[in-house]
Design a protein around this motif. Structure first.
Motif, PDB file in Angstrom:
ATOM      1  N   MET A 155       0.842  -1.195   0.000  1.00 46.44           N
ATOM      2  CA  MET A 155       0.000   0.000   0.000  1.00 46.44           C
ATOM      3  C   MET A 155       0.879   1.249   0.000  1.00 46.44           C
ATOM      4  O   MET A 155       1.780   1.378   0.828  1.00 46.44           O
ATOM      5  N   LYS A 156       0.643   2.126  -0.940  1.00 48.60           N
ATOM      6  CA  LYS A 156       1.370   3.393  -0.953  1.00 48.60           C
ATOM      7  C   LYS A 156       0.983   4.225   0.272  1.00 48.60           C
ATOM      8  O   LYS A 156      -0.169   4.204   0.704  1.00 48.60           O
ATOM      9  N   ASP A 157       1.957   4.945   0.798  1.00 52.07           N
ATOM     10  CA  ASP A 157       1.695   5.731   2.000  1.00 52.07           C
ATOM     11  C   ASP A 157       0.569   6.741   1.769  1.00 52.07           C
ATOM     12  O   ASP A 157      -0.293   6.925   2.639  1.00 52.07           O
ATOM     13  N   SER A 158       0.564   7.377   0.613  1.00 58.16           N
ATOM     14  CA  SER A 158      -0.471   8.380   0.344  1.00 58.16           C
ATOM     15  C   SER A 158      -1.860   7.748   0.333  1.00 58.16           C
ATOM     16  O   SER A 158      -2.825   8.330   0.837  1.00 58.16           O
ATOM     17  N   ASP A 159      -1.953   6.529  -0.222  1.00 62.44           N
ATOM     18  CA  ASP A 159      -3.245   5.826  -0.237  1.00 62.44           C
ATOM     19  C   ASP A 159      -3.651   5.434   1.176  1.00 62.44           C
ATOM     20  O   ASP A 159      -4.827   5.528   1.548  1.00 62.44           O
ATOM     21  N   GLY A 160      -2.667   4.981   1.973  1.00 63.50           N
ATOM     22  CA  GLY A 160      -2.956   4.572   3.340  1.00 63.50           C
ATOM     23  C   GLY A 160      -3.403   5.729   4.208  1.00 63.50           C
ATOM     24  O   GLY A 160      -4.361   5.606   4.989  1.00 63.50           O
ATOM     25  N   GLN A 200       2.198  -0.240  10.396  1.00 64.92           N
ATOM     26  CA  GLN A 200       1.776  -1.493  11.019  1.00 64.92           C
ATOM     27  C   GLN A 200       0.325  -1.790  10.655  1.00 64.92           C
ATOM     28  O   GLN A 200      -0.024  -2.938  10.349  1.00 64.92           O
ATOM     29  N   VAL A 201      -0.509  -0.759  10.656  1.00 58.59           N
ATOM     30  CA  VAL A 201      -1.911  -0.925  10.280  1.00 58.59           C
ATOM     31  C   VAL A 201      -2.032  -1.207   8.784  1.00 58.59           C
ATOM     32  O   VAL A 201      -2.858  -2.027   8.363  1.00 58.59           O
ATOM     33  N   TYR A 202      -1.210  -0.551   7.969  1.00 62.18           N
ATOM     34  CA  TYR A 202      -1.232  -0.814   6.524  1.00 62.18           C
ATOM     35  C   TYR A 202      -1.044  -2.300   6.229  1.00 62.18           C
ATOM     36  O   TYR A 202      -1.745  -2.877   5.381  1.00 62.18           O
ATOM     37  N   LYS A 203      -0.062  -2.925   6.877  1.00 63.64           N
ATOM     38  CA  LYS A 203       0.236  -4.336   6.625  1.00 63.64           C
ATOM     39  C   LYS A 203      -0.969  -5.210   6.939  1.00 63.64           C
ATOM     40  O   LYS A 203      -1.280  -6.152   6.197  1.00 63.64           O
ATOM     41  N   ARG A 204      -1.642  -4.906   8.020  1.00 60.83           N
ATOM     42  CA  ARG A 204      -2.818  -5.695   8.394  1.00 60.83           C
ATOM     43  C   ARG A 204      -3.938  -5.505   7.375  1.00 60.83           C
ATOM     44  O   ARG A 204      -4.620  -6.466   6.996  1.00 60.83           O
ATOM     45  N   ILE A 205      -4.134  -4.264   6.946  1.00 59.29           N
ATOM     46  CA  ILE A 205      -5.185  -3.986   5.967  1.00 59.29           C
ATOM     47  C   ILE A 205      -4.862  -4.664   4.642  1.00 59.29           C
ATOM     48  O   ILE A 205      -5.755  -5.236   3.993  1.00 59.29           O
ATOM     49  N   ASP A 206      -3.600  -4.636   4.232  1.00 63.34           N
ATOM     50  CA  ASP A 206      -3.197  -5.311   2.995  1.00 63.34           C
ATOM     51  C   ASP A 206      -3.534  -6.797   3.052  1.00 63.34           C
ATOM     52  O   ASP A 206      -4.035  -7.372   2.073  1.00 63.34           O
ATOM     53  N   ARG A 207      -3.253  -7.431   4.196  1.00 65.12           N
ATOM     54  CA  ARG A 207      -3.565  -8.851   4.337  1.00 65.12           C
ATOM     55  C   ARG A 207      -5.073  -9.084   4.242  1.00 65.12           C
ATOM     56  O   ARG A 207      -5.532 -10.052   3.613  1.00 65.12           O
TER      57      ARG A 207
END
Length: 280
Positions: free
Chosen positions: A1-6, A30-37
């Motif tokens: 996930m790109k930071d800007s999108d996150g 850390q939240v991005y990784k969970r959302i990606d999964r």
């Protein structure tokens, strides 16, 4: 996930969960990784499609909320807090309890994660204060929203890096070495009761002499939810009792009925004359 999108996604989603973006800024990846999964589990193309999925499936908000639970802790975290508790706060609370004819000192650790905070408190009491207050019981209720964290807390075993801040002599007395870390000895587990509980939905009856709410409500919750949480805390804290938040946190603007305890930032004493509802 790109930071800007996150960032764009979290700034849209967090307010709907009564959470605030500033609290998540440093832990957002850390939240991005969970959302990606989660996005991959659902077979979606990306966070944009996940946003549409949330709009179409309201029940998914509970799953997203769980992805936003942040658990970063260790034994004796922020040693200045525990030094102040050991050197002043707990002794004064204990003396007041004895003077008032009470049989035990009761503590509540909110957002206890895997148990490092309440176990540190139990170790501190047994090794430093219990010899001076042998007739006074000491009980800690530790709550967290995450069932997996509570399971780890009840297990009471930790890797060595979780103990790096704990004084070496305390570690030697309170924990037993294992092949892959250390486990809390039974006598230090005994005062602590762990409970899966979401402070946003319910709270134990109390009353408590000491309540710790560090890096939970006053970091991640929005202002309205912070005030609701403070109300629950205030109702369950005895007059003259102590509230501990993180040194970088602050109580909601306009909150009344609490005064700083000594010179340590983040420790407050509840006014003995606080009227119901006065804090809001």
């Amino acid at each position: 996930m790109k930071d800007s999108d996150g960032v764009q996604f979290l700034q849209w989603a967090l307010p709907k969960l009564h959470l605030q973006w500033p609290g998540f800024r440093k832990v957002r990846r850390q939240v991005y990784k969970r959302i990606d999964r989660r996005v991959k589990e659902l077979g979606l193309s990306g966070v944009g499609q996940y946003r549409s999925y949330l709009d179409a499936h309201p029940e998914e908000w509970a799953a997203l909320d769980a992805l936003c639970w942040i658990s970063i802790t260790r034994f004796y975290r922020d040693k200045g807090v525990f030094q102040c508790l050991e050197g002043e706060v707990l002794e004064r609370l204990a003396r007041a309890a004895v003077t008032g004819g009470e049989q035990e000192l009761r503590c509540w650790s909110i957002g206890c994660a895997a148990g490092e905070e309440p176990y540190t408190l139990a170790i501190l009491w047994r090794l430093s204060l219990a010899p001076r207050f042998s007739a006074l019981g000491f009980k800690i209720l530790a709550t967290d929203v995450d069932p997996r964290a509570i399971e780890r807390a009840r297990n009471g075993c930790y890797p060595g890096n979780s103990l790096k801040d704990l004084p070496a002599e305390w570690r030697a007395q309170a924990l037993s070495p294992t092949t892959d870390g250390f486990c809390v000895k039974p006598e230090y587990r005994e005062p602590v009761t762990f409970l899966v509980q979401d402070i946003r939905e319910r709270a134990p009856d109390g009353p408590f002499h000491l309540i710790l709410c560090r890096n939970v409500a006053f970091t991640y919750f929005d202002e309205a939810l912070q005030r609701e949480t403070l109300q629950k805390i205030t109702e369950r804290l005895v007059p003259g009792g102590a509230l501990v938040i993180d040194s970088l946190e602050s109580l909601p603007e306009g909150a009344a009925g609490f005064e700083p305890w000594a010179q340590h930032s983040g420790i407050y004493r509840k006014s003995v004359s606080l009227e119901p509802g006065q804090f809001i």
